[in-house]
Write a protein that holds these residues in place. Structure first.
Motif, PDB file in Angstrom:
ATOM      1  N   SER A 143       0.856  -1.181   0.000  1.00  0.00           N
ATOM      2  CA  SER A 143       0.000   0.000   0.000  1.00  0.00           C
ATOM      3  C   SER A 143       0.893   1.233   0.000  1.00  0.00           C
ATOM      4  O   SER A 143       2.023   1.206   0.511  1.00  0.00           O
ATOM      5  CB  SER A 143      -0.946   0.012   1.203  1.00  0.00           C
ATOM      6  N   LEU A 144       0.386   2.311  -0.594  1.00  0.00           N
ATOM      7  CA  LEU A 144       1.141   3.555  -0.709  1.00  0.00           C
ATOM      8  C   LEU A 144       0.271   4.713  -0.267  1.00  0.00           C
ATOM      9  O   LEU A 144      -0.882   4.832  -0.714  1.00  0.00           O
ATOM     10  CB  LEU A 144       1.586   3.769  -2.154  1.00  0.00           C
ATOM     11  N   ASN A 145       0.803   5.545   0.610  1.00  0.00           N
ATOM     12  CA  ASN A 145       0.128   6.796   0.962  1.00  0.00           C
ATOM     13  C   ASN A 145       0.413   7.788  -0.162  1.00  0.00           C
ATOM     14  O   ASN A 145       1.561   8.198  -0.362  1.00  0.00           O
ATOM     15  CB  ASN A 145       0.643   7.325   2.302  1.00  0.00           C
ATOM     16  N   ILE A 146      -0.625   8.170  -0.907  1.00  0.00           N
ATOM     17  CA  ILE A 146      -0.420   9.024  -2.074  1.00  0.00           C
ATOM     18  C   ILE A 146      -0.154  10.481  -1.696  1.00  0.00           C
ATOM     19  O   ILE A 146       0.178  11.288  -2.557  1.00  0.00           O
ATOM     20  CB  ILE A 146      -1.630   8.945  -3.035  1.00  0.00           C
ATOM     21  N   ARG A 147      -0.278  10.821  -0.409  1.00  0.00           N
ATOM     22  CA  ARG A 147       0.041  12.178   0.061  1.00  0.00           C
ATOM     23  C   ARG A 147       1.499  12.267   0.520  1.00  0.00           C
ATOM     24  O   ARG A 147       2.175  13.269   0.278  1.00  0.00           O
ATOM     25  CB  ARG A 147      -0.871  12.581   1.224  1.00  0.00           C
ATOM     26  N   THR A 148       1.993  11.197   1.164  1.00  0.00           N
ATOM     27  CA  THR A 148       3.336  11.237   1.765  1.00  0.00           C
ATOM     28  C   THR A 148       4.337  10.325   1.068  1.00  0.00           C
ATOM     29  O   THR A 148       5.530  10.385   1.342  1.00  0.00           O
ATOM     30  CB  THR A 148       3.262  10.823   3.234  1.00  0.00           C
ATOM     31  N   ASN A 149       3.839   9.435   0.168  1.00  0.00           N
ATOM     32  CA  ASN A 149       4.656   8.420  -0.508  1.00  0.00           C
ATOM     33  C   ASN A 149       5.182   7.349   0.444  1.00  0.00           C
ATOM     34  O   ASN A 149       6.107   6.607   0.087  1.00  0.00           O
ATOM     35  CB  ASN A 149       5.819   9.044  -1.286  1.00  0.00           C
ATOM     36  N   ASP A 150       4.629   7.237   1.640  1.00  0.00           N
ATOM     37  CA  ASP A 150       5.016   6.154   2.551  1.00  0.00           C
ATOM     38  C   ASP A 150       4.527   4.826   1.984  1.00  0.00           C
ATOM     39  O   ASP A 150       3.353   4.666   1.630  1.00  0.00           O
ATOM     40  CB  ASP A 150       4.417   6.374   3.938  1.00  0.00           C
ATOM     41  N   LEU A 151       5.443   3.853   1.937  1.00  0.00           N
ATOM     42  CA  LEU A 151       5.172   2.547   1.347  1.00  0.00           C
ATOM     43  C   LEU A 151       5.120   1.491   2.444  1.00  0.00           C
ATOM     44  O   LEU A 151       5.949   1.494   3.356  1.00  0.00           O
ATOM     45  CB  LEU A 151       6.268   2.202   0.335  1.00  0.00           C
ATOM     46  N   LYS A 152       4.159   0.574   2.356  1.00  0.00           N
ATOM     47  CA  LYS A 152       4.001  -0.457   3.371  1.00  0.00           C
ATOM     48  C   LYS A 152       3.840  -1.819   2.709  1.00  0.00           C
ATOM     49  O   LYS A 152       3.048  -1.993   1.779  1.00  0.00           O
ATOM     50  CB  LYS A 152       2.780  -0.156   4.249  1.00  0.00           C
ATOM     51  N   PHE A 153       4.606  -2.808   3.191  1.00  0.00           N
ATOM     52  CA  PHE A 153       4.586  -4.163   2.640  1.00  0.00           C
ATOM     53  C   PHE A 153       3.559  -5.007   3.391  1.00  0.00           C
ATOM     54  O   PHE A 153       3.495  -4.996   4.617  1.00  0.00           O
ATOM     55  CB  PHE A 153       5.974  -4.789   2.764  1.00  0.00           C
ATOM     56  N   HIS A 154       2.747  -5.773   2.622  1.00  0.00           N
ATOM     57  CA  HIS A 154       1.689  -6.583   3.231  1.00  0.00           C
ATOM     58  C   HIS A 154       1.863  -8.076   2.981  1.00  0.00           C
ATOM     59  O   HIS A 154       0.928  -8.848   3.219  1.00  0.00           O
ATOM     60  CB  HIS A 154       0.326  -6.128   2.720  1.00  0.00           C
ATOM     61  N   GLY A 155       3.044  -8.496   2.534  1.00  0.00           N
ATOM     62  CA  GLY A 155       3.306  -9.924   2.409  1.00  0.00           C
ATOM     63  C   GLY A 155       3.271 -10.437   0.982  1.00  0.00           C
ATOM     64  O   GLY A 155       2.857  -9.755   0.040  1.00  0.00           O
ATOM     65  N   GLN A 156       3.726 -11.684   0.845  1.00  0.00           N
ATOM     66  CA  GLN A 156       3.781 -12.340  -0.446  1.00  0.00           C
ATOM     67  C   GLN A 156       3.453 -13.825  -0.264  1.00  0.00           C
ATOM     68  O   GLN A 156       3.765 -14.421   0.769  1.00  0.00           O
ATOM     69  CB  GLN A 156       5.164 -12.171  -1.092  1.00  0.00           C
ATOM     70  N   ALA A 157       2.809 -14.407  -1.273  1.00  0.00           N
ATOM     71  CA  ALA A 157       2.453 -15.822  -1.246  1.00  0.00           C
ATOM     72  C   ALA A 157       3.497 -16.641  -2.001  1.00  0.00           C
ATOM     73  O   ALA A 157       4.309 -16.107  -2.755  1.00  0.00           O
ATOM     74  CB  ALA A 157       1.075 -16.018  -1.880  1.00  0.00           C
ATOM     75  N   ASP A 158       3.475 -17.948  -1.795  1.00  0.00           N
ATOM     76  CA  ASP A 158       4.378 -18.850  -2.505  1.00  0.00           C
ATOM     77  C   ASP A 158       3.874 -19.108  -3.923  1.00  0.00           C
ATOM     78  O   ASP A 158       2.792 -18.667  -4.310  1.00  0.00           O
ATOM     79  CB  ASP A 158       4.482 -20.185  -1.754  1.00  0.00           C
ATOM     80  N   ASP A 159       4.668 -19.843  -4.698  1.00  0.00           N
ATOM     81  CA  ASP A 159       4.260 -20.325  -6.020  1.00  0.00           C
ATOM     82  C   ASP A 159       3.811 -19.209  -6.956  1.00  0.00           C
ATOM     83  O   ASP A 159       2.713 -19.236  -7.525  1.00  0.00           O
ATOM     84  CB  ASP A 159       3.143 -21.370  -5.887  1.00  0.00           C
ATOM     85  N   GLY A 160       4.643 -18.215  -7.119  1.00  0.00           N
ATOM     86  CA  GLY A 160       4.351 -17.144  -8.062  1.00  0.00           C
ATOM     87  C   GLY A 160       3.836 -15.876  -7.433  1.00  0.00           C
ATOM     88  O   GLY A 160       3.891 -14.820  -8.032  1.00  0.00           O
ATOM     89  N   GLY A 161       3.305 -15.970  -6.210  1.00  0.00           N
ATOM     90  CA  GLY A 161       2.902 -14.777  -5.491  1.00  0.00           C
ATOM     91  C   GLY A 161       1.446 -14.386  -5.683  1.00  0.00           C
ATOM     92  O   GLY A 161       0.683 -15.014  -6.409  1.00  0.00           O
ATOM     93  N   TYR A 162       1.079 -13.299  -4.999  1.00  0.00           N
ATOM     94  CA  TYR A 162      -0.278 -12.753  -5.101  1.00  0.00           C
ATOM     95  C   TYR A 162      -0.498 -12.125  -6.477  1.00  0.00           C
ATOM     96  O   TYR A 162       0.454 -11.816  -7.207  1.00  0.00           O
ATOM     97  CB  TYR A 162      -0.516 -11.710  -4.014  1.00  0.00           C
ATOM     98  N   TRP A 163      -1.778 -11.879  -6.790  1.00  0.00           N
ATOM     99  CA  TRP A 163      -2.120 -11.413  -8.135  1.00  0.00           C
ATOM    100  C   TRP A 163      -3.049 -10.199  -8.099  1.00  0.00           C
ATOM    101  O   TRP A 163      -2.776  -9.180  -8.701  1.00  0.00           O
ATOM    102  CB  TRP A 163      -2.765 -12.561  -8.905  1.00  0.00           C
ATOM    103  N   HIS A 164      -4.204 -10.302  -7.441  1.00  0.00           N
ATOM    104  CA  HIS A 164      -5.126  -9.181  -7.293  1.00  0.00           C
ATOM    105  C   HIS A 164      -5.270  -8.853  -5.813  1.00  0.00           C
ATOM    106  O   HIS A 164      -4.901  -9.661  -4.955  1.00  0.00           O
ATOM    107  CB  HIS A 164      -6.514  -9.520  -7.863  1.00  0.00           C
ATOM    108  N   CYS A 165      -5.829  -7.683  -5.517  1.00  0.00           N
ATOM    109  CA  CYS A 165      -5.965  -7.297  -4.114  1.00  0.00           C
ATOM    110  C   CYS A 165      -7.129  -6.331  -3.944  1.00  0.00           C
ATOM    111  O   CYS A 165      -7.510  -5.629  -4.879  1.00  0.00           O
ATOM    112  CB  CYS A 165      -4.681  -6.673  -3.578  1.00  0.00           C
ATOM    113  N   ASN A 166      -7.656  -6.333  -2.747  1.00  0.00           N
ATOM    114  CA  ASN A 166      -8.688  -5.383  -2.365  1.00  0.00           C
ATOM    115  C   ASN A 166      -8.719  -5.344  -0.847  1.00  0.00           C
ATOM    116  O   ASN A 166      -8.217  -6.252  -0.191  1.00  0.00           O
ATOM    117  CB  ASN A 166     -10.052  -5.766  -2.941  1.00  0.00           C
ATOM    118  N   ALA A 167      -9.340  -4.309  -0.279  1.00  0.00           N
ATOM    119  CA  ALA A 167      -9.289  -4.129   1.171  1.00  0.00           C
ATOM    120  C   ALA A 167     -10.645  -3.714   1.718  1.00  0.00           C
ATOM    121  O   ALA A 167     -11.498  -3.183   1.002  1.00  0.00           O
ATOM    122  CB  ALA A 167      -8.237  -3.081   1.543  1.00  0.00           C
ATOM    123  N   THR A 168     -10.834  -3.953   3.016  1.00  0.00           N
ATOM    124  CA  THR A 168     -12.039  -3.495   3.690  1.00  0.00           C
ATOM    125  C   THR A 168     -11.996  -1.972   3.830  1.00  0.00           C
ATOM    126  O   THR A 168     -10.913  -1.374   3.853  1.00  0.00           O
ATOM    127  CB  THR A 168     -12.154  -4.128   5.082  1.00  0.00           C
TER     128      THR A 168
END
Length: 421
Positions: free
Chosen positions: A318-343
């Motif tokens: 995720s990226l704060n579009i005001r401050t450019n702060d970047l946050k890592f939320h993990g990765q899956a095995d076997d090629g990794g994640y593909w799509h994402c959405n949040a509450t």
């Protein structure tokens, strides 16, 4: 020869009785009229009838691995798909999910139309028809309406009245629920649509020439089409910030990797346009499937499915579009994640994998991961197969994850609880 005289009023009664019998489907003394829509369960008729109803197709089952109950909302023989994850899926009141289907297509003729599925009883209502079904369908953020382009006209659809009339067997013509908002000049070809947060304007892109595109704004009050910017690439996945007026995100579309995928455009109170890249990419970054995560954050992927990308840390960010702060939320095995959405509260993320697994991720702890359901792309270990892209979306109340699945047919839509505990 006996002559029987039938008076006019009796003739009317006889004809009325004949009509009742013919419509009642009485066969060998049994009246089947109460079940006269059962034959639509598998869409065998395939007729394009505006406002028609299809019985519930939903099928609930427990995931064989997780034990969590999944609800398959469609199970027909046709291709049923949710709308793209950058756009709203539920009507503003949360009562209906809008999806597309080719269930009225015959022998390859006829395109996809739009349907509303009730969250109460899962019955399905057809809400667009024929060539007039439109392009770039976008639901209202706060009103039970939808917007579409038909030719170069921007049209608003009164979904609330349409669905109510259909339920009460008072359906009118499709045009009776439509209002023309504006007409775009014939020299401009509309592509994509983003509805501004205040619902007083929409944005769209247009190809100017090879490798040159533009973004336009349509003002609802004036009906004018205003050119905002030109860029030297093809524009794709245009989406307005659902929370803040005058802001939109779009991407440098290549069908794959691009030198700098994500871009942000904003319009200040004086009408001045600012355009900038967001998350400046490195040589071995492959960015994809960006969505909004609240008014000030976006969520996206750094793909990790091939070796050259693994030089950098890949996964969901995720990226704060005001401050450019970047946050890592993990990765899956076997090629990794593909799509994402949040509450909406930004506490939970839904991430999927190429082989059809759907995970819930704690946005504040990348190690807190729960598999919700699996088996929705049984033949796939890469993005380049014909099976459904899950394209998951989270409901406005944060309780459900809506996604595409190839578990039963080529494409169905399903929901699973975000917090099944």
């Amino acid at each position: 020869m006996n002559v029987i005289t039938i008076y006019p009023e009796r003739m009317v009664l006889i004809l009325f009785f004949i009509c009742l019998v013919s419509n009642a489907q009485v066969i060998e003394g049994v009246d089947y009229s109460s079940r006269n829509r059962v034959d639509h369960t598998f869409d065998m008729a395939g007729d394009d009838v505006f406002g028609q109803h299809f019985p519930s197709e939903n099928f609930t089952f427990k995931d064989k691995v997780t034990g969590i109950t999944v609800n398959a909302l469609t199970t027909s023989r046709h291709s049923n798909s949710k709308m793209y994850q950058t756009h709203p899926q539920w009507t503003a009141d949360g009562k209906y999910i809008i999806f597309t289907s080719n269930r009225t297509s015959k022998n390859g003729k006829g395109g996809r139309l739009h349907y509303a599925i009730s969250m109460e009883n899962f019955e399905i209502t057809q809400i667009t028809t024929g060539a007039n079904s439109g392009r770039d369908f976008h639901l209202g953020w706060h009103k039970n309406v939808a917007y579409k382009f038909v030719d170069n006209q921007l049209i608003e659809i009164d979904l609330e009245t349409l669905i109510s009339d259909s339920q009460n067997n008072k359906i009118k013509k499709a045009e009776d629920y439509e209002k023309i908002i504006a007409t775009v000049p014939d020299t401009i070809h509309t592509s994509g649509m983003g509805l501004d947060a205040d619902e007083n304007s929409v944005y769209f892109s247009s190809k100017i020439k090879d490798n040159v595109s533009a973004i336009y704004k349509i003002d609802f009050k004036s009906g004018k089409t205003i050119k905002l910017i030109e860029v030297p690439f093809r524009i794709g996945h245009l989406q307005a910030n659902p929370y803040i007026t005058g802001e939109l995100m779009y991407c440098w579309e290549t069908g794959g990797d691009s030198p700098q995928r994500m871009w942000y455009l904003s319009i200040d109170k004086k009408g001045q346009v600012k355009n900038r890249p967001i998350y400046k990419e490195r040589d071995n970054d492959w960015v994809t499937h960006e969505v909004f995560m609240g008014p000030d954050h976006i969520l996206f992927h750094l793909m990790g499915h091939i070796d050259r990308l693994k030089v950098n840390q890949t996964g969901i960010y995720s990226l704060n579009i005001r401050t450019n702060d970047l946050k890592f939320h993990g990765q899956a095995d076997d090629g990794g994640y593909w799509h994402c959405n949040a509450t909406p509260d930004k506490k939970w993320i839904a991430g999927d994998t190429f082989d059809g697994k759907l995970y819930r991720i704690n946005a504040n702890d990348p190690n807190d991961v729960k598999l919700l359901t699996q088996g929705h792309r049984l033949m796939s270990v890469s993005p380049f197969s014909k099976e459904a892209h899950m394209h998951q979306s989270v409901s406005p109340d944060g309780k459900w994850v809506l996604f595409n699945s190839s578990m039963f047919t080529s494409n169905d839509i399903m929901i699973v609880p975000m917090l099944p505990e």
